[in-house]
Every structure is written in structure tokens, then in C-alpha cells.
Design a protein around this motif. Structure first.
Motif, PDB file in Angstrom:
ATOM      1  N   ALA A  99       4.815  -8.273   9.491  1.00  0.00           N
ATOM      2  CA  ALA A  99       3.536  -8.444  10.230  1.00  0.00           C
ATOM      3  C   ALA A  99       3.675  -7.430  11.464  1.00  0.00           C
ATOM      4  CB  ALA A  99       3.272  -9.774  10.813  1.00  0.00           C
ATOM      5  N   GLU A 100       4.910  -7.356  12.083  1.00  0.00           N
ATOM      6  CA  GLU A 100       4.638  -6.382  13.228  1.00  0.00           C
ATOM      7  C   GLU A 100       4.884  -4.746  12.411  1.00  0.00           C
ATOM      8  OE1 GLU A 100       8.138  -6.982  15.756  1.00  0.00           O
ATOM      9  OE2 GLU A 100       7.799  -9.262  15.891  1.00  0.00           O
ATOM     10  N   VAL A 101       5.491  -4.656  11.410  1.00  0.00           N
ATOM     11  CA  VAL A 101       5.442  -3.282  10.725  1.00  0.00           C
ATOM     12  C   VAL A 101       3.752  -2.918  10.731  1.00  0.00           C
ATOM     13  CG1 VAL A 101       5.574  -2.234   8.517  1.00  0.00           C
ATOM     14  CG2 VAL A 101       7.488  -3.401   9.870  1.00  0.00           C
ATOM     15  N   ALA A 102       2.942  -3.909   9.926  1.00  0.00           N
ATOM     16  CA  ALA A 102       1.597  -3.695   9.742  1.00  0.00           C
ATOM     17  C   ALA A 102       0.863  -3.506  11.113  1.00  0.00           C
ATOM     18  CB  ALA A 102       0.952  -5.022   8.992  1.00  0.00           C
ATOM     19  N   ARG A 103       1.220  -4.318  12.048  1.00  0.00           N
ATOM     20  CA  ARG A 103       0.546  -4.034  13.393  1.00  0.00           C
ATOM     21  C   ARG A 103       0.840  -2.440  13.958  1.00  0.00           C
ATOM     22  NH1 ARG A 103       2.345  -4.030  18.207  1.00  0.00           N
ATOM     23  NH2 ARG A 103       4.096  -4.725  17.736  1.00  0.00           N
ATOM     24  N   ALA A 104       2.233  -2.162  13.751  1.00  0.00           N
ATOM     25  CA  ALA A 104       2.619  -0.901  14.342  1.00  0.00           C
ATOM     26  C   ALA A 104       1.787   0.191  13.601  1.00  0.00           C
ATOM     27  CB  ALA A 104       4.072  -0.991  14.231  1.00  0.00           C
ATOM     28  N   ARG A 105       1.669  -0.025  12.093  1.00  0.00           N
ATOM     29  CA  ARG A 105       1.361   0.762  11.424  1.00  0.00           C
ATOM     30  C   ARG A 105      -0.431   0.996  11.760  1.00  0.00           C
ATOM     31  NH1 ARG A 105       1.886  -1.231   6.593  1.00  0.00           N
ATOM     32  NH2 ARG A 105       4.051  -0.447   6.399  1.00  0.00           N
ATOM     33  N   ALA A 106      -0.972  -0.168  11.946  1.00  0.00           N
ATOM     34  CA  ALA A 106      -2.415  -0.120  12.365  1.00  0.00           C
ATOM     35  C   ALA A 106      -2.511   0.758  13.627  1.00  0.00           C
ATOM     36  CB  ALA A 106      -2.962  -1.490  12.522  1.00  0.00           C
ATOM     37  N   ALA A 107      -1.610   0.422  14.558  1.00  0.00           N
ATOM     38  CA  ALA A 107      -1.768   1.323  15.958  1.00  0.00           C
ATOM     39  C   ALA A 107      -1.314   2.772  15.775  1.00  0.00           C
ATOM     40  CB  ALA A 107      -0.454   0.583  16.781  1.00  0.00           C
ATOM     41  N   LEU A 108      -0.731   3.192  14.790  1.00  0.00           N
ATOM     42  CA  LEU A 108      -0.372   4.613  14.618  1.00  0.00           C
ATOM     43  C   LEU A 108      -1.539   5.087  13.899  1.00  0.00           C
ATOM     44  CD1 LEU A 108       1.601   6.962  14.348  1.00  0.00           C
ATOM     45  CD2 LEU A 108       2.501   6.044  12.241  1.00  0.00           C
ATOM     46  N   GLU A 109      -2.178   4.319  13.174  1.00  0.00           N
ATOM     47  CA  GLU A 109      -3.439   4.808  12.572  1.00  0.00           C
ATOM     48  C   GLU A 109      -4.500   5.028  13.383  1.00  0.00           C
ATOM     49  OE1 GLU A 109      -5.803   6.436   9.683  1.00  0.00           O
ATOM     50  OE2 GLU A 109      -3.570   5.945   9.384  1.00  0.00           O
ATOM     51  N   ASP A 110      -4.617   4.024  14.280  1.00  0.00           N
ATOM     52  CA  ASP A 110      -5.584   4.372  15.480  1.00  0.00           C
ATOM     53  C   ASP A 110      -5.360   5.441  16.397  1.00  0.00           C
ATOM     54  OD1 ASP A 110      -7.885   3.212  17.026  1.00  0.00           O
ATOM     55  OD2 ASP A 110      -5.978   3.331  18.673  1.00  0.00           O
ATOM     56  N   ALA A 111      -3.903   5.426  16.449  1.00  0.00           N
ATOM     57  CA  ALA A 111      -3.524   6.982  17.512  1.00  0.00           C
ATOM     58  C   ALA A 111      -4.049   8.119  16.677  1.00  0.00           C
ATOM     59  CB  ALA A 111      -2.132   6.704  17.770  1.00  0.00           C
TER      60      ALA A 111
END
Length: 412
Positions: free
Chosen positions: A205-217
Motif C-alpha cells: 500500500a505504501e508503494v502504491a501511495r508513493a507511486r501515486a505521489a510520484l505520478e502527481d509530481a
């Protein structure tokens, strides 16, 4: 030849040419109508076009004029277009400073890499811990099995009074201890397995959240490159290089892109004529810059809300331009619009003087052998110079424009 003789010859030639032009003996002679012949007209087919005139304006269609702005705040670093430039869809228009955005992307990438490393370590350590607990549980199970056997053996000996009671009680105690240790080992194994599974779920789940944050950036970084949403011409530039823009509720406009191939005409039709206008009717219009050219159009929509200017009520009729002319038509040009409300290509017509009203209907006086005969006719469409004949006459009939001294009835 003397000078006087030369001038005399020229004068004679001029006089002879003038006389020949006036006389023109080579022209065919036409006989003038007799002075007493009554005026006539020939019944012939003509085209009826009923039109409505209106003033209008050339305007962009919906979506043909776009104000391109920024979705993020920052300093405008590069502006790649100027007013009048022809651009394609997707062309780079401007760039906003990207240092902070690049740093944010790098930070999100590092966070994602760290979480992925923790997940990988858990995949290595978790199964090992579970396996260790399972081995301990297997060991305790063997001890429990031995203690159980020892207890049964001591039970038999105690039943035969072969051992003291203390030996029997010791065997029972060891069995109970082994049983408790086995249960502890089982629970530790289950706990290790649950911790491993939950840890994997949490880190994924943290990987998915970090991936989403990266995509947003990365998306925020993409906003720093302003691309044209359509092909067209740069109509205006509102922001210059070096200026700082602040994106709030309304995105700051950098440039305005206009597609000159997607124009329409808004014709303002008087309320008296609006009932004649229908969607799909043909029309044409002219503009002041090209008065000699007619631009073909078609009624695409009639807006229901009235436009009131100086107490004059008009309705906006949107005309679709059938042959776009990007190099000639521009927004805000004044258009002189003609809308064809009725068009009939083949109608038998005579001048209004060729039809007389009589009791019970209309008649025309048609030339026949020996004079004119009165023919009952039925009329249809009436114009200023022509009247439609729906029955009673044939093409080519010569109709009297007036009343004859005496007229015979047309045989039926």
C-alpha cells in the motif's frame, strides 16, 4: 504633299468614319412595333427565391478560440511563440521554471525506492522467521509426543503399583509443560505468518501511495510545459518571459489560439421574419473586405433568447460556413446575410398586369387566332413583378397586359 493638303485629307477621313458609324448600313434592320399593338407578355418558367436579409458578424465556433494558460504558479522561463504564428496541435508554447518541480520528482522517486527496498527485505526476512517458528513448533510437537508416551507408560505402571505416585505425577507434569510449549510455538508461528502477510500488505500500500505521489509530481512537472490544445494562429500574447504567474481559481492566460478554419456567422434576424427561418435553409453572405464574393452558408441553429438593442428585437441565427476561407474571413467582420426561406426552381409566371380579377376568380387574356380569348386562371405565389400561374395557361402563351375591346371565352 503640302501640309495643308495633309490636314485636309485627315479631316475628310474623320468625317467619313463618323457618317459610317451613324448610318451603319451593315446592321440588320428591325421593324418597330406598330403604334396600335397592345402590350403583351409571354408566360414562362422562372425560379422563385424568397429571402430574408439580416446583418451579422463572423465569430469563432465554440472551441475554435482557446485561451491557453498555466495550471501551476511560477516564473515564465521561455515563450516560444509570437502573435501571428501558425502552430499545430501539441506544439510547445511556453515553459515555466522547473527546478522545484524536478526536485519534488526526485524526492518522490527516492521515497518510492526506499519503500520498495523495505518490501524486498520483508520478503527475505519474513519467510525465514516463519520457517524458524515452524521448526520450533515441530520440535515442541516431538517433545509433546514423547511426554504423552511417557505419561501413558507411567499411567500403566502406576496402575500396577510398580512405581511410586511421585513418578506418575512427574510424568503428568512434563506432559502438561510440553503441551503448553507446543501451543506457544504454534501461536508464535501463526503470529510470524500474520506479521509477514500484514507487513507485505502495508508496504505494498505504501508503494502504491508513493507511486501515486510520484505520478502527481510528474504531472505537476508536465504542467510546466504549456502545449497548444489545437491547431491555429496565435491571436494574442498576454504574458512575457520573466514574469511570475500565480495560478488560482482562474488560470493565467499566456496566449490565445484561434482556429480560423472554424468560424461561423451570427445573423441577427428581425422578429418579423424569424418565423420564416428554419434549420437547414441555404444562405449566403458578404463581408466588406471582399464585397464581390458570396460565401455560401446554411442555418445550423436558431437561439431561443432574443437580442434587444435600442428596443429592436432580433434573434441570433447561427450560420455554418460551407466553404471556410481562413485567409479571407476573420472574427468580428460584419456580414451582410441573405437567407433563402423559399426556393422553387420551375414556376410558370406572368407579370401582374397579365392577370385580372373578376367575379369568382382571375382571368388572363391569351392571344389566339382572330384576337384574344379570356382564360380563367388560378394564381399562387405573388411577387412585386411576377405572379405564379398554377392552372389555366401553358408555357409560351402570349398574355395581354391590359383589357381588349372584346374578348372571347377560352373553350374548355
Amino acid at each position: 504633299m503640302g501640309k495643308k493638303t495633309w490636314w485636309f485629307t485627315i479631316i475628310l477621313l474623320v468625317l467619313a468614319g463618323g457618317a459610317a458609324y451613324v448610318w451603319q448600313p451593315w446592321r440588320p434592320k428591325t421593324s418597330a412595333p406598330s403604334a396600335g399593338a397592345p402590350p403583351e407578355a409571354v408566360a414562362s418558367f422562372r425560379e422563385i427565391n424568397e429571402t430574408v436579409l439580416a446583418m451579422g458578424k463572423v465569430l469563432p465556433q465554440v472551441g475554435a478560440e482557446v485561451k491557453v494558460g498555466s495550471r501551476i504558479s511560477g516564473r515564465l522561463e521561455r515563450l516560444h511563440v509570437r502573435v501571428g504564428d501558425q502552430i499545430d496541435k501539441g506544439r510547445l508554447i511556453a515553459e515555466i521554471e522547473q527546478k522545484d518541480l524536478l526536485a519534488a520528482v526526485a524526492q518522490r522517486e527516492a521515497e518510492l525506492a526506499l519503500i520498495r527496498a523495505r518490501l524486498q527485505a520483508l520478503h527475505l526476512e519474513g519467510p525465514q522467521k516463519v520457517a524458524k517458528c515452524k521448526a520450533k513448533m515441530a520440535e515442541q510437537k516431538a517433545v509433546l509426543r514423547y511426554a504423552h508416551s511417557e505419561q501413558e507408560r507411567q499411567r500403566n505402571l502406576w496402575g500396577k503399583k510398580s512405581i511410586p505416585k511421585q513418578a506418575w505425577e512427574e510424568a503428568v507434569r512434563k506432559y502438561e509443560v510440553a503441551k503448553a510449549l507446543h501451543e506457544v510455538a504454534r501461536q508464535e508461528t501463526e503470529l510470524a505468518r500474520c506479521q509477514y502477510e500484514q507487513g507485505v500488505v502495508q508496504l505494498e500500500a505504501e508503494v502504491a501511495r508513493a507511486r501515486a505521489a510520484l505520478e502527481d509530481a510528474r504531472v505537476q512537472l508536465s504542467y510546466a510545459r504549456i502545449l497548444s490544445p489545437l491547431a491555429g494562429v496565435i491571436a494574442s500574447v498576454s504574458t512575457q518571459e520573466g514574469e511570475t504567474v500565480a495560478a488560482g481559481m482562474n488560470a493565467p492566460t499566456f496566449v490565445t489560439v484561434l482556429d480560423l478554419g472554424r468560424l461561423q456567422v451570427d445573423a441577427y434576424v428581425d422578429e418579423v421574419d424569424i418565423g420564416k427561418i428554419k434549420v437547414g435553409q441555404k444562405a449566403w453572405f458578404t463581408v466588406e473586405s471582399h464585397p464581390e464574393k458570396d460565401y455560401q452558408a446554411r442555418v445550423r441553429a436558431i437561439l431561443p433568447k432574443a437580442v434587444i438593442t435600442d428596443n429592436v428585437v432580433t434573434y441570433d441565427c447561427i450560420l455554418e460556413i460551407l466553404e471556410p476561407a481562413p485567409g479571407e474571413l476573420r472574427p468580428e467582420m460584419t456580414a451582410n446575410v441573405t437567407i433563402i426561406t423559399m426556393q422553387r426552381p420551375k414556376v410558370l409566371m406572368v407579370p401582374p398586369r397579365g392577370v385580372k380579377r373578376v367575379q369568382g376568380g382571375f382571368v388572363s387574356y391569351v392571344r389566339r387566332e382572330g384576337g384574344y380569348r379570356k382564360a380563367p386562371v388560378a394564381i399562387g405565389y405573388r411577387a412585386q413583378d411576377w405572379v405564379e400561374i398554377t392552372s389555366g395557361l401553358k408555357p409560351g402563351d402570349k398574355v395581354l397586359l391590359g383589357d381588349p375591346p372584346a374578348a372571347k371565352e377560352e373553350p374548355k
